[in-house]
Design an enzyme around this catalytic site. Structure first.
Site, mmCIF file in Angstrom:
data_model
loop_
_atom_site.group_PDB
_atom_site.id
_atom_site.type_symbol
_atom_site.label_atom_id
_atom_site.label_comp_id
_atom_site.label_asym_id
_atom_site.label_seq_id
_atom_site.Cartn_x
_atom_site.Cartn_y
_atom_site.Cartn_z
ATOM 1 N N HIS A 53 15.493 1.315 33.870
ATOM 2 C CA HIS A 53 14.847 0.150 33.266
ATOM 3 C C HIS A 53 13.507 -0.204 33.900
ATOM 4 O O HIS A 53 12.547 -0.514 33.210
ATOM 5 C CB HIS A 53 15.805 -1.037 33.407
ATOM 6 C CG HIS A 53 15.311 -2.308 32.814
ATOM 7 N ND1 HIS A 53 15.043 -2.447 31.474
ATOM 8 C CD2 HIS A 53 15.040 -3.523 33.372
ATOM 9 C CE1 HIS A 53 14.636 -3.694 31.226
ATOM 10 N NE2 HIS A 53 14.617 -4.348 32.370
ATOM 11 N N GLU A 58 19.487 -16.072 34.829
ATOM 12 C CA GLU A 58 19.788 -14.633 34.794
ATOM 13 C C GLU A 58 20.396 -14.219 36.123
ATOM 14 O O GLU A 58 20.368 -14.981 37.094
ATOM 15 C CB GLU A 58 18.518 -13.824 34.511
ATOM 16 C CG GLU A 58 17.956 -14.099 33.129
ATOM 17 C CD GLU A 58 16.743 -13.251 32.755
ATOM 18 O OE1 GLU A 58 16.556 -13.028 31.562
ATOM 19 O OE2 GLU A 58 15.995 -12.833 33.652
ATOM 20 N N ARG A 100 21.251 -7.011 39.366
ATOM 21 C CA ARG A 100 21.393 -5.844 38.483
ATOM 22 C C ARG A 100 21.941 -4.615 39.191
ATOM 23 O O ARG A 100 22.736 -3.865 38.623
ATOM 24 C CB ARG A 100 20.036 -5.474 37.901
ATOM 25 C CG ARG A 100 19.615 -6.443 36.853
ATOM 26 C CD ARG A 100 18.281 -6.097 36.290
ATOM 27 N NE ARG A 100 17.926 -7.146 35.360
ATOM 28 C CZ ARG A 100 16.744 -7.280 34.806
ATOM 29 N NH1 ARG A 100 15.774 -6.430 35.096
ATOM 30 N NH2 ARG A 100 16.525 -8.253 33.961
ATOM 31 N N HIS A 117 19.285 -1.052 34.425
ATOM 32 C CA HIS A 117 19.741 -2.307 33.810
ATOM 33 C C HIS A 117 21.180 -2.117 33.358
ATOM 34 O O HIS A 117 21.496 -1.134 32.680
ATOM 35 C CB HIS A 117 18.852 -2.668 32.611
ATOM 36 C CG HIS A 117 19.000 -4.102 32.210
ATOM 37 N ND1 HIS A 117 20.178 -4.607 31.723
ATOM 38 C CD2 HIS A 117 18.136 -5.149 32.253
ATOM 39 C CE1 HIS A 117 20.031 -5.898 31.470
ATOM 40 N NE2 HIS A 117 18.791 -6.245 31.789
ATOM 41 N N ARG A 146 14.445 -5.383 41.774
ATOM 42 C CA ARG A 146 13.679 -6.537 41.272
ATOM 43 C C ARG A 146 14.607 -7.640 40.768
ATOM 44 O O ARG A 146 15.581 -7.369 40.061
ATOM 45 C CB ARG A 146 12.801 -6.052 40.122
ATOM 46 C CG ARG A 146 12.253 -7.140 39.251
ATOM 47 C CD ARG A 146 11.336 -6.577 38.216
ATOM 48 N NE ARG A 146 11.993 -5.926 37.124
ATOM 49 C CZ ARG A 146 12.292 -6.519 35.956
ATOM 50 N NH1 ARG A 146 12.016 -7.791 35.759
ATOM 51 N NH2 ARG A 146 12.856 -5.839 34.986
HETATM 52 C C1 LIG Z 1 13.510 -3.680 27.294
HETATM 53 C C2 LIG Z 1 12.762 -4.358 28.415
HETATM 54 C C3 LIG Z 1 13.002 -5.706 28.684
HETATM 55 C C4 LIG Z 1 12.327 -6.338 29.726
HETATM 56 N N1 LIG Z 1 12.522 -7.677 29.938
HETATM 57 C C5 LIG Z 1 11.785 -8.315 30.884
HETATM 58 C C6 LIG Z 1 11.874 -9.724 31.046
HETATM 59 O O1 LIG Z 1 12.566 -10.409 30.308
HETATM 60 N N2 LIG Z 1 11.128 -10.293 32.024
HETATM 61 C C7 LIG Z 1 10.317 -9.585 32.858
HETATM 62 O O2 LIG Z 1 9.682 -10.159 33.747
HETATM 63 N N3 LIG Z 1 10.210 -8.252 32.697
HETATM 64 C C8 LIG Z 1 10.905 -7.605 31.735
HETATM 65 N N4 LIG Z 1 10.768 -6.250 31.576
HETATM 66 C C9 LIG Z 1 9.797 -5.541 32.414
HETATM 67 C C10 LIG Z 1 8.386 -5.890 31.959
HETATM 68 O O3 LIG Z 1 8.355 -5.926 30.558
HETATM 69 C C11 LIG Z 1 7.382 -4.865 32.442
HETATM 70 O O4 LIG Z 1 7.551 -4.575 33.793
HETATM 71 C C12 LIG Z 1 5.968 -5.399 32.255
HETATM 72 O O5 LIG Z 1 5.805 -5.815 30.932
HETATM 73 C C13 LIG Z 1 4.984 -4.313 32.612
HETATM 74 O O6 LIG Z 1 3.703 -4.676 32.166
HETATM 75 P P1 LIG Z 1 2.528 -3.663 32.454
HETATM 76 O O7 LIG Z 1 1.314 -4.280 31.871
HETATM 77 O O8 LIG Z 1 2.516 -3.318 33.884
HETATM 78 O O9 LIG Z 1 2.945 -2.327 31.685
HETATM 79 P P2 LIG Z 1 3.235 -2.070 30.141
HETATM 80 O O10 LIG Z 1 3.485 -3.331 29.424
HETATM 81 O O11 LIG Z 1 4.277 -1.029 30.051
HETATM 82 O O12 LIG Z 1 1.862 -1.466 29.621
HETATM 83 C C14 LIG Z 1 1.454 -0.176 30.002
HETATM 84 C C15 LIG Z 1 0.289 0.234 29.148
HETATM 85 O O13 LIG Z 1 -0.319 1.405 29.681
HETATM 86 C C16 LIG Z 1 -0.585 2.317 28.636
HETATM 87 N N5 LIG Z 1 -0.666 3.656 29.215
HETATM 88 C C17 LIG Z 1 0.280 4.339 29.910
HETATM 89 N N6 LIG Z 1 -0.188 5.546 30.281
HETATM 90 C C18 LIG Z 1 -1.456 5.631 29.816
HETATM 91 C C19 LIG Z 1 -2.468 6.634 29.850
HETATM 92 N N7 LIG Z 1 -2.269 7.826 30.433
HETATM 93 N N8 LIG Z 1 -3.655 6.377 29.248
HETATM 94 C C20 LIG Z 1 -3.885 5.202 28.619
HETATM 95 N N9 LIG Z 1 -2.973 4.226 28.553
HETATM 96 C C21 LIG Z 1 -1.773 4.430 29.147
HETATM 97 C C22 LIG Z 1 0.557 2.093 27.672
HETATM 98 O O14 LIG Z 1 0.270 2.610 26.407
HETATM 99 C C23 LIG Z 1 0.665 0.575 27.716
HETATM 100 O O15 LIG Z 1 -0.302 -0.004 26.877
HETATM 101 C C24 LIG Z 1 11.429 -5.603 30.536
HETATM 102 C C25 LIG Z 1 11.191 -4.267 30.262
HETATM 103 C C26 LIG Z 1 11.842 -3.642 29.209
HETATM 104 C C27 LIG Z 1 11.573 -2.190 28.938
#
Ligand SMILES: Cc1cc2nc3c(=O)[nH]c(=O)nc-3n(C[C@H](O)[C@H](O)[C@H](O)COP(=O)(O)OP(=O)(O)OC[C@H]3O[C@@H](n4cnc5c(N)ncnc54)[C@H](O)[C@@H]3O)c2cc1C
Length: 511
Positions: free
Chosen positions: A346, A122, A285, A238, A381
């Protein structure tokens, strides 16, 4: 997911069910079966940024010192001189161990017919090192972690429970107020340790790849509680989201598609990225997004294109079935059509400041994953480093908490009287036209600030104006969930604008 009862106290409260929250909970539950872990999540268990991750996770798999050094170097080069080297080294060196644990949780990544990992490339990476599950890597991780979760009797997961605010007592975090979707009321829960795993804030902007849950709640909640927030203005755009007017979220054309050999072209079918950077499509990016933005201005176009027509279709489909099928579903045949693309919000690179154990500046409060600022990403990032960061910091906080939690007690019942009952609101689900308009104005303003470099002073006055209009609404007995969510988004927007203004002051002082 099955509904589980909530008791009004838990050893560990995990807020959010993305990669960071689930991985933390599983590791901690395995190590300390005596602890009760409660995961509360805003929507369905699998609604998160994690679910949408396509490209995969960056991991050195050949155990070669040069490969580790290169991953470290690529991460630092992408981050604009702002990455913390000790953090980058820790994350990159831990990656193989976290991968091993994912595999033990039955997560599957693609292999070649030889049996070796099928590693993707990537933007910003100088080596193939991205493990992926076709183009649905995040969804595979989430699915397998949720299956494991059901086997752990000491973890309870409750869906559609929204954390409103933290409870701070004697400067420590002792739990949270949350919206209970059955009583339709705000209730409180006491916890010995609390983790914010709430993901990003893409919904602050007009167009984003982030799902509707990504409203920056964790950052806003932590900020209200007095936690330190850092580098929140570093929002990664992105470069290649599929352009579909008024879509929310925008569908992503993964960076791995460029790594696979796709071109970016303008409306005259010209590849223009080499004019800005000799890496062309494989620059980082931030560089590619800025170059696309400039080209769109120059050509007076709403989008440019990604061109996959020259690629081997069979192999492309094998790697990117979801992307190919999605394009087809809206009438784009990638064998003969160009795909219209545009840069959109993104990823939130900064956030709640944490140390290497994911501790925030408030005792007994941790932040893990996209809502946190660890120092790994700097101002931009490196692709596929965020899932890795989520896993590594879930591990770090799990180790720390398992070690330290025994020294933290629940409040004495006499002491707790009055503390857990002072958040009185009735909740309505009505979403007024007025709130919708405020949200749209905030999104326009923040998009213009980031994309068109409008004056942050103007953005500040718009955000303050909206805040002054919504603040009196909190004086009423009944508030809506959307009002609370808007308050959170505005709080994050305000923090971003403040950093922009501080930056301008510093830049002027240096002139
Ligand atoms: C389209 C897309 C493609 C991506 N591709 C990649 C990739 O290929 N590789 C990579 O490394 N990263 C990628 N990323 C980034 C990566 O997916 C995220 O940074 C990572 O998954 C974040 O994980 P997290 O557990 O921190 O948050 P999230 O997976 O966003 O989880 C957050 C959680 O918190 C909950 N929440 C939020 N607010 C509250 C609240 N007030 N009360 C209760 N619950 C709450 C939500 O409902 C959710 O369950 C991508 C992101 C996107 C959007």
């Amino acid at each position: 997911m099955e509904k589980a009862p909530i008791h009004n106290r838990t050893d560990i409260l995990v807020i959010g069910s993305g990669a960071s929250g689930l991985f933390f909970a599983l590791k901690t539950a395995q190590k300390r079966p005596d602890l009760k872990i409660l995961i509360m999540t805003k929507s369905n268990a699998d609604e998160s940024n994690t679910r949408f991750a396509q490209g995969g996770i960056a991991v050195v798999t050949d155990n070669n010192k040069i490969s580790f050094d290169k991953h470290i170097e690529d991460t630092i080069n992408a981050g604009g001189g702002l990455c913390k080297k000790n953090v980058v080294e820790m994350v990159v060196h831990q990656a193989p161990d976290r991968l091993k644990e994912l595999l033990e949780f039955n997560v599957e990544f693609d292999k070649k017919s030889s049996g070796d990992w099928d590693l993707g490339l990537e933007g910003g990476h100088t080596q193939h090192r991205i493990l992926h599950h076709k183009d649905i890597s995040g969804s595979e991780i989430l699915k397998k972690l949720l299956i494991q979760l059901q086997r752990m009797p000491n973890i309870t997961l409750v869906e559609e429970h929204i954390i409103f605010d933290l409870i701070i007592h004697n400067s420590r975090c002792i739990g949270a107020y949350y919206y209970h979707n059955e009583s339709k009321k705000i209730e409180s829960i006491q916890a010995r340790m609390t983790l914010l795993c709430t993901g990003g804030s893409g919904q602050i902007f007009k167009h984003t790849t982030n799902p509707v849950i990504a409203t920056g709640d964790g950052v806003a909640i932590a900020h209200r509680a007095g936690a330190e927030i850092k580098e929140i203005k570093y929002v990664q755009f992105h470069p290649t989201a599929l352009f579909e007017k008024d879509k929310n979220p925008y569908f992503l054309i993964s960076e791995a598609v460029r790594g696979f050999g796709a071109y970016i072209v303008n409306n005259k079918n010209e590849r223009f990225l080499f004019e800005t950077d000799s890496r062309g499509e494989l620059a980082t990016r931030d560089i590619v997004s800025r170059a696309i933005g400039a080209e769109m201005e120059k050509q007076h176009c709403e989008y440019v294109f990604i061109d996959c027509r020259h690629l081997d279709y069979e192999k492309f489909y094998q790697h990117f079935p979801t992307i190919t099928d999605y394009c087809r579903s809206i009438g784009i045949d990638i064998r003969k059509d160009l795909i219209p693309i545009v840069p959109v919000a993104h990823y939130q690179c900064g956030g709640i400041k944490v140390d290497m154990d994911s501790q925030t500046s408030i005792p007994n409060l941790f932040a893990v994953g996209e809502c946190s600022r660890t120092g790994l990403h700097g101002n931009n990032r490196l692709a596929s480093n965020s899932l890795l960061e989520a896993l590594v910091y879930a591990h770090q906080s799990s180790e720390y908490i398992c070690d330290k939690i025994d020294s933290v007690s629940f409040l004495d019942p006499n002491e707790s009287e009055g503390i857990f009952s002072n958040y009185q609101y009735n909740i309505t689900l009505n979403y007024s036209e007025e709130l919708r308009n405020f949200k749209a104005l905030m999104q326009e303003t923040m998009t213009a600030l980031f994309i068109k470099n409008t004056n942050p002073v103007e953005a500040k006055s718009v955000i303050e104006e909206i805040l002054s209009k919504i603040t009196p609404l909190f004086q009423k007995d009944t508030i809506s969930l959307q009002l609370k969510e808007l308050q959170n988004m505005l709080a994050v927007a305000e923090l971003m604008v403040k950093e922009f203004l501080e930056n301008n002051i510093k830049a002027r002082a240096q002139q």
